[in-house]
Design a protein around this motif. Structure first.
Motif, PDB file in Angstrom:
ATOM      1  N   GLU A  45       0.872  -1.224  -0.016  1.00 18.21           N
ATOM      2  CA  GLU A  45       0.057  -0.104  -0.011  1.00 18.21           C
ATOM      3  C   GLU A  45       0.888   1.342  -0.166  1.00 18.21           C
ATOM      4  OE1 GLU A  45      -2.316  -0.621   3.372  1.00 18.21           O
ATOM      5  OE2 GLU A  45      -3.907  -1.764   2.590  1.00 18.21           O
ATOM      6  N   ALA A  46       2.022   1.301   0.859  1.00 17.32           N
ATOM      7  CA  ALA A  46       2.749   2.496   0.947  1.00 17.32           C
ATOM      8  C   ALA A  46       3.627   2.425  -0.406  1.00 17.32           C
ATOM      9  CB  ALA A  46       3.999   2.228   1.826  1.00 17.32           C
ATOM     10  N   ALA A  47       3.893   1.565  -1.177  1.00 15.62           N
ATOM     11  CA  ALA A  47       4.636   1.594  -2.503  1.00 15.62           C
ATOM     12  C   ALA A  47       3.718   2.156  -3.628  1.00 15.62           C
ATOM     13  CB  ALA A  47       5.110   0.313  -3.000  1.00 15.62           C
ATOM     14  N   THR A  48       2.198   1.643  -3.621  1.00 10.45           N
ATOM     15  CA  THR A  48       1.334   2.142  -4.455  1.00 10.45           C
ATOM     16  C   THR A  48       1.056   3.890  -4.362  1.00 10.45           C
ATOM     17  OG1 THR A  48       0.281  -0.064  -4.345  1.00 10.45           O
ATOM     18  CG2 THR A  48      -1.071   1.894  -5.034  1.00 10.45           C
ATOM     19  N   VAL A  49       0.955   4.251  -3.115  1.00 11.25           N
ATOM     20  CA  VAL A  49       0.633   5.742  -2.923  1.00 11.25           C
ATOM     21  C   VAL A  49       1.893   6.216  -3.251  1.00 11.25           C
ATOM     22  CG1 VAL A  49       0.358   7.457  -1.033  1.00 11.25           C
ATOM     23  CG2 VAL A  49      -1.025   5.130  -0.881  1.00 11.25           C
ATOM     24  N   LEU A  51       3.976   5.759  -5.647  1.00 11.49           N
ATOM     25  CA  LEU A  51       4.117   5.617  -6.999  1.00 11.49           C
ATOM     26  C   LEU A  51       3.104   6.892  -7.616  1.00 11.49           C
ATOM     27  CD1 LEU A  51       4.183   1.979  -7.584  1.00 11.49           C
ATOM     28  CD2 LEU A  51       5.985   3.509  -8.529  1.00 11.49           C
ATOM     29  N   ALA A  52       1.834   6.866  -6.861  1.00  8.97           N
ATOM     30  CA  ALA A  52       0.769   7.715  -7.366  1.00  8.97           C
ATOM     31  C   ALA A  52       1.315   9.299  -7.186  1.00  8.97           C
ATOM     32  CB  ALA A  52      -0.373   7.530  -6.639  1.00  8.97           C
ATOM     33  N   GLU A  53       1.863   9.388  -6.233  1.00  6.26           N
ATOM     34  CA  GLU A  53       2.450  10.744  -5.786  1.00  6.26           C
ATOM     35  C   GLU A  53       3.491  11.223  -6.633  1.00  6.26           C
ATOM     36  OE1 GLU A  53       1.447  10.938  -0.919  1.00  6.26           O
ATOM     37  OE2 GLU A  53       3.434  10.413  -1.727  1.00  6.26           O
ATOM     38  N   ILE A  54       4.332  10.215  -7.229  1.00  5.21           N
ATOM     39  CA  ILE A  54       5.529  10.381  -7.932  1.00  5.21           C
ATOM     40  C   ILE A  54       4.957  10.866  -9.274  1.00  5.21           C
ATOM     41  CG2 ILE A  54       7.510   9.430  -9.065  1.00  5.21           C
ATOM     42  CD1 ILE A  54       7.936   7.931  -6.552  1.00  5.21           C
ATOM     43  N   ARG A  55       4.132   9.938 -10.022  1.00  6.51           N
ATOM     44  CA  ARG A  55       3.545  10.122 -11.218  1.00  6.51           C
ATOM     45  C   ARG A  55       2.707  11.605 -11.233  1.00  6.51           C
ATOM     46  NH1 ARG A  55       1.883   3.832 -10.965  1.00  6.51           N
ATOM     47  NH2 ARG A  55       3.924   3.176 -12.115  1.00  6.51           N
ATOM     48  N   SER A  77      -1.070  21.613  -8.970  1.00  4.81           N
ATOM     49  CA  SER A  77      -0.554  21.316  -7.590  1.00  4.81           C
ATOM     50  C   SER A  77       0.600  20.142  -7.929  1.00  4.81           C
ATOM     51  CB  SER A  77      -1.676  20.890  -6.655  1.00  4.81           C
ATOM     52  OG  SER A  77      -0.967  20.688  -5.452  1.00  4.81           O
ATOM     53  N   ILE A  78       1.771  20.578  -7.306  1.00  6.82           N
ATOM     54  CA  ILE A  78       2.791  19.497  -7.434  1.00  6.82           C
ATOM     55  C   ILE A  78       2.490  18.212  -6.617  1.00  6.82           C
ATOM     56  CG2 ILE A  78       5.247  19.366  -7.298  1.00  6.82           C
ATOM     57  CD1 ILE A  78       5.656  22.179  -8.251  1.00  6.82           C
ATOM     58  N   LEU A  79       2.665  18.496  -5.327  1.00  3.47           N
ATOM     59  CA  LEU A  79       2.482  17.460  -4.168  1.00  3.47           C
ATOM     60  C   LEU A  79       1.500  17.806  -3.261  1.00  3.47           C
ATOM     61  CD1 LEU A  79       4.270  14.953  -3.812  1.00  3.47           C
ATOM     62  CD2 LEU A  79       5.479  16.375  -2.134  1.00  3.47           C
ATOM     63  N   PRO A  80       0.224  17.621  -3.382  1.00  2.00           N
ATOM     64  CA  PRO A  80      -0.835  17.655  -2.739  1.00  2.00           C
ATOM     65  C   PRO A  80      -0.798  17.057  -1.412  1.00  2.00           C
ATOM     66  CG  PRO A  80      -1.869  16.738  -4.482  1.00  2.00           C
ATOM     67  CD  PRO A  80      -0.408  17.112  -4.779  1.00  2.00           C
ATOM     68  N   LEU A 198       9.816   0.237  -6.598  1.00  6.79           N
ATOM     69  CA  LEU A 198       8.618   0.470  -6.167  1.00  6.79           C
ATOM     70  C   LEU A 198       7.470  -0.199  -6.762  1.00  6.79           C
ATOM     71  CD1 LEU A 198       8.850   4.704  -5.576  1.00  6.79           C
ATOM     72  CD2 LEU A 198       8.931   2.544  -3.785  1.00  6.79           C
ATOM     73  N   ARG A 199       7.790  -0.377  -7.990  1.00  3.26           N
ATOM     74  CA  ARG A 199       6.813  -1.295  -8.880  1.00  3.26           C
ATOM     75  C   ARG A 199       6.634  -2.769  -8.406  1.00  3.26           C
ATOM     76  NH1 ARG A 199       6.534  -0.501 -15.065  1.00  3.26           N
ATOM     77  NH2 ARG A 199       4.646  -1.715 -14.784  1.00  3.26           N
TER      78      ARG A 199
END
Length: 205
Positions: A45-49, A51-55, A77-80, A198-199
């Motif tokens: 779950e941490a890796a999934t989140v 990855l979403a933030e990075i993308r 927004s860059i990093l909400p 991460l993937r």
């Protein structure tokens, strides 16, 4: 011979009718398996989140660099959200030193840029509010001085039209300057071994 005696004693204890050896062992194994499953789920779950933030951050950065943006448009927004501060310990066992530092540098840069963006927008909000106060004050003033409704409406239109045509808002340069600097220096994560790791943790296909 001594080792054999120890094994024999352990086995006798394990199957002893008046001991809880088997139950203790089975309970311990089950607890360990459940714990490991929880750890793996949390890592996934941490890796999934992450990855979403990075993308999301990289899409926003690409848009800002290539097409520009309206600072007053708050949909940009860059990093909400940033889960890195809470979860970075999870990835220390998976990432090498260089990859860990790259990811840490990425999120530190994104957080700094996001903070400057918020500050930049706050100045524009303040400038708009001050501009509105001046217009309201002038409208009250002409309302007191106008001899008729027609005169008031004519002067009111001039003030409002003039204010609308004047698009200048005070822009304190510090947040704009620092925002631009951060945006240009944030490292890219896509295409690196960080994303591969991460993937893998997130079990992305």
């Amino acid at each position: 011979m001594e080792i054999l005696n120890l094994i024999t004693k352990f086995w006798k204890w394990l199957i002893s009718a008046d001991s809880a050896g088997v139950l203790t062992l089975v309970t311990g194994i089950i607890a360990w398996v459940v714990y490991r499953q929880q750890v793996k789920l949390r890592e996934k779950e941490a890796a999934t989140v992450l990855l979403a933030e990075i993308r999301n951050a990289e899409r926003s950065l690409d848009h800002i660099k290539n097409e520009g943006f309206d600072v007053q448009n708050e949909t940009t927004s860059i990093l909400p959200t940033c889960s890195w501060d809470d979860n970075y310990q999870i990835f220390t066992r998976y990432l090498g030193r260089d990859d860990f530092e790259l990811l840490n540098s990425f999120f530190n840069g994104c957080k700094a840029a996001q903070e400057e963006l918020k500050q930049w927008r706050r100045y524009f909000v303040t400038a708009r509010e001050e501009k509105a106060r001046v217009v309201q004050s002038k409208l009250l003033d002409i309302a007191d001085r106008s001899d008729s409704k027609e005169v008031y409406n004519e002067n009111r239109k001039k003030i409002i039209d003039g204010a609308n045509e004047e698009d200048f808002l005070f822009n304190f340069k510090k947040p704009e300057t620092y925002f631009t600097k951060y945006v240009q220096t944030i490292p890219r994560i896509s295409g690196t071994t960080v994303m591969t790791t991460l993937r893998h943790i997130a079990k992305e296909k």
